[in-house]
Design an enzyme around this catalytic site. Structure first.
Site, PDB file in Angstrom:
ATOM      1  N   ASP A 102       1.166  -1.524  -0.027  1.00 14.93           N
ATOM      2  CA  ASP A 102       0.138  -0.024   0.027  1.00 14.93           C
ATOM      3  C   ASP A 102       0.772   1.077   0.305  1.00 14.93           C
ATOM      4  O   ASP A 102       0.514   2.114  -1.238  1.00 14.93           O
ATOM      5  CB  ASP A 102      -0.867  -0.185   1.594  1.00 14.93           C
ATOM      6  CG  ASP A 102       0.066  -0.261   2.486  1.00 14.93           C
ATOM      7  OD1 ASP A 102       0.906  -0.766   2.374  1.00 14.93           O
ATOM      8  OD2 ASP A 102      -0.714  -0.221   2.937  1.00 14.93           O
ATOM      9  N   ASP A 105       7.213   3.555   3.264  1.00 13.91           N
ATOM     10  CA  ASP A 105       7.305   4.775   4.451  1.00 13.91           C
ATOM     11  C   ASP A 105       8.670   4.896   4.536  1.00 13.91           C
ATOM     12  O   ASP A 105       9.916   5.308   3.953  1.00 13.91           O
ATOM     13  CB  ASP A 105       6.655   4.363   5.546  1.00 13.91           C
ATOM     14  CG  ASP A 105       6.640   6.238   5.958  1.00 13.91           C
ATOM     15  OD1 ASP A 105       7.559   7.000   6.258  1.00 13.91           O
ATOM     16  OD2 ASP A 105       6.690   6.018   7.804  1.00 13.91           O
ATOM     17  N   VAL A 155      -1.451   9.321   5.991  1.00 13.82           N
ATOM     18  CA  VAL A 155      -3.068   8.882   5.236  1.00 13.82           C
ATOM     19  C   VAL A 155      -3.669   7.272   5.306  1.00 13.82           C
ATOM     20  O   VAL A 155      -2.988   7.025   6.178  1.00 13.82           O
ATOM     21  CB  VAL A 155      -2.382   8.876   3.937  1.00 13.82           C
ATOM     22  CG1 VAL A 155      -1.365  10.452   3.770  1.00 13.82           C
ATOM     23  CG2 VAL A 155      -1.731   7.814   3.542  1.00 13.82           C
TER      24      VAL A 155
HETATM   25  P1  5GP Z   1       7.966   1.190   5.957  1.00 13.98           P
HETATM   26  O1  5GP Z   1       8.059   0.144   6.446  1.00 13.98           O
HETATM   27  O2  5GP Z   1       8.009   1.627   4.924  1.00 13.98           O
HETATM   28  O3  5GP Z   1       8.262   1.880   7.311  1.00 13.98           O
HETATM   29  O4  5GP Z   1       6.545   1.634   6.370  1.00 13.98           O
HETATM   30  C1  5GP Z   1       5.180   0.493   5.677  1.00 13.98           C
HETATM   31  C2  5GP Z   1       4.321   0.561   6.747  1.00 13.98           C
HETATM   32  O5  5GP Z   1       3.223   0.872   7.472  1.00 13.98           O
HETATM   33  C3  5GP Z   1       3.014   0.715   5.544  1.00 13.98           C
HETATM   34  O6  5GP Z   1       2.108  -1.262   5.271  1.00 13.98           O
HETATM   35  C4  5GP Z   1       1.730   0.720   6.153  1.00 13.98           C
HETATM   36  O7  5GP Z   1       1.308  -0.488   7.024  1.00 13.98           O
HETATM   37  C5  5GP Z   1       2.346   2.031   7.267  1.00 13.98           C
HETATM   38  N1  5GP Z   1       2.135   3.512   7.041  1.00 13.98           N
HETATM   39  C6  5GP Z   1       3.523   4.078   6.832  1.00 13.98           C
HETATM   40  N2  5GP Z   1       3.058   5.465   6.706  1.00 13.98           N
HETATM   41  C7  5GP Z   1       1.534   5.134   6.785  1.00 13.98           C
HETATM   42  C8  5GP Z   1       1.173   5.941   6.584  1.00 13.98           C
HETATM   43  O8  5GP Z   1       0.921   7.356   6.092  1.00 13.98           O
HETATM   44  N3  5GP Z   1      -1.209   5.883   6.866  1.00 13.98           N
HETATM   45  C9  5GP Z   1      -1.091   4.038   7.522  1.00 13.98           C
HETATM   46  N4  5GP Z   1      -2.443   4.266   7.367  1.00 13.98           N
HETATM   47  N5  5GP Z   1      -0.078   2.951   7.281  1.00 13.98           N
HETATM   48  C10 5GP Z   1       1.361   3.739   6.964  1.00 13.98           C
END
Ligand code: 5GP
Length: 178
Positions: A102, A105, A155
């Site tokens: 989805d 980040d 978001v």
């Molecule tokens: P990462 O491992 O890349 O830091 O984060 C990935 C996961 O963090 C995504 O699959 C999601 O579940 C959550 N996440 C990251 N940014 C957002 C955001 O802006 N909104 C929401 N609802 N979840 C996020």
């Protein structure tokens, strides 16, 4: 405006723009893989809507796998720790794999999944993500199919939640005044 628990969210990306972006990403994936068999690994829960829309546009033989990873644990900030809730049973040795996320980040989840799938001896592992936060990204892997590049806003909608609410919204919203 949308109220979810204690927070207010404002409209950000309309569903017509999301649909256009998803079909554009699918067109690139179709062009790159042709008729090669593809194993999609969808990172639940947030990616369920993106994955289901994306695969409708794909033309190659597609296998679908769902994997449950958690990193946010109900807040608006990444915890930095990834947990895998269930092992993937499929034999992916020699297979071409596409991770469907989805949102990327920090990139920790995508990096973790990439390593996990490479250990399963996949022939290739690429990454598709509807949303990408380049300013938060700490990964070294390329995001092969990025959809929207967005600032470091929190978001919700289109599968993404705040404390489990908001996943069903067809548009994407961002935290008000963030
Ligand atoms: P990462 O491992 O890349 O830091 O984060 C990935 C996961 O963090 C995504 O699959 C999601 O579940 C959550 N996440 C990251 N940014 C957002 C955001 O802006 N909104 C929401 N609802 N979840 C996020």
């Amino acid at each position: 405006m949308v109220q979810l628990h204690d927070l207010t969210f404002e409209p950000y990306i309309h569903d017509t723009d999301i649909r256009e972006k998803v079909s554009g990403l699918a067109a690139r994936i179709n062009a790159d893989y042709g008729n090669t068999e593809l194993h999609i690994v969808s990172a639940l829960t947030g990616s369920f809507m993106f994955t289901s829309d994306l695969v409708r546009h794909l033309h190659m033989p597609c296998y679908l796998h769902f994997i449950k990873v958690s990193s946010y644990h109900g807040s608006t900030q990444s915890t930095g720790s990834i947990t895998l809730d269930a092992e993937l049973k499929a034999d992916l040795a020699g297979k071409h794999v596409l991770i469907s996320e989805d949102i990327i980040d920090t990139g920790l989840t995508a990096g973790f999944l990439h390593e996990y799938l490479m250990k399963k001896q996949a022939a290739s592992v690429k990454i598709a993500a509807l949303l990408f936060k380049p300013n938060a990204y700490k990964g070294s892997l390329p995001v092969d199919y990025p959809g929207f590049s967005i600032p470091n806003d929190f978001v919700v909608g289109y599968g993404l939640d705040y404390k489990e609410l908001g996943r069903n919204l067809k548009d994407i919203y961002k935290l008000k005044d963030s």
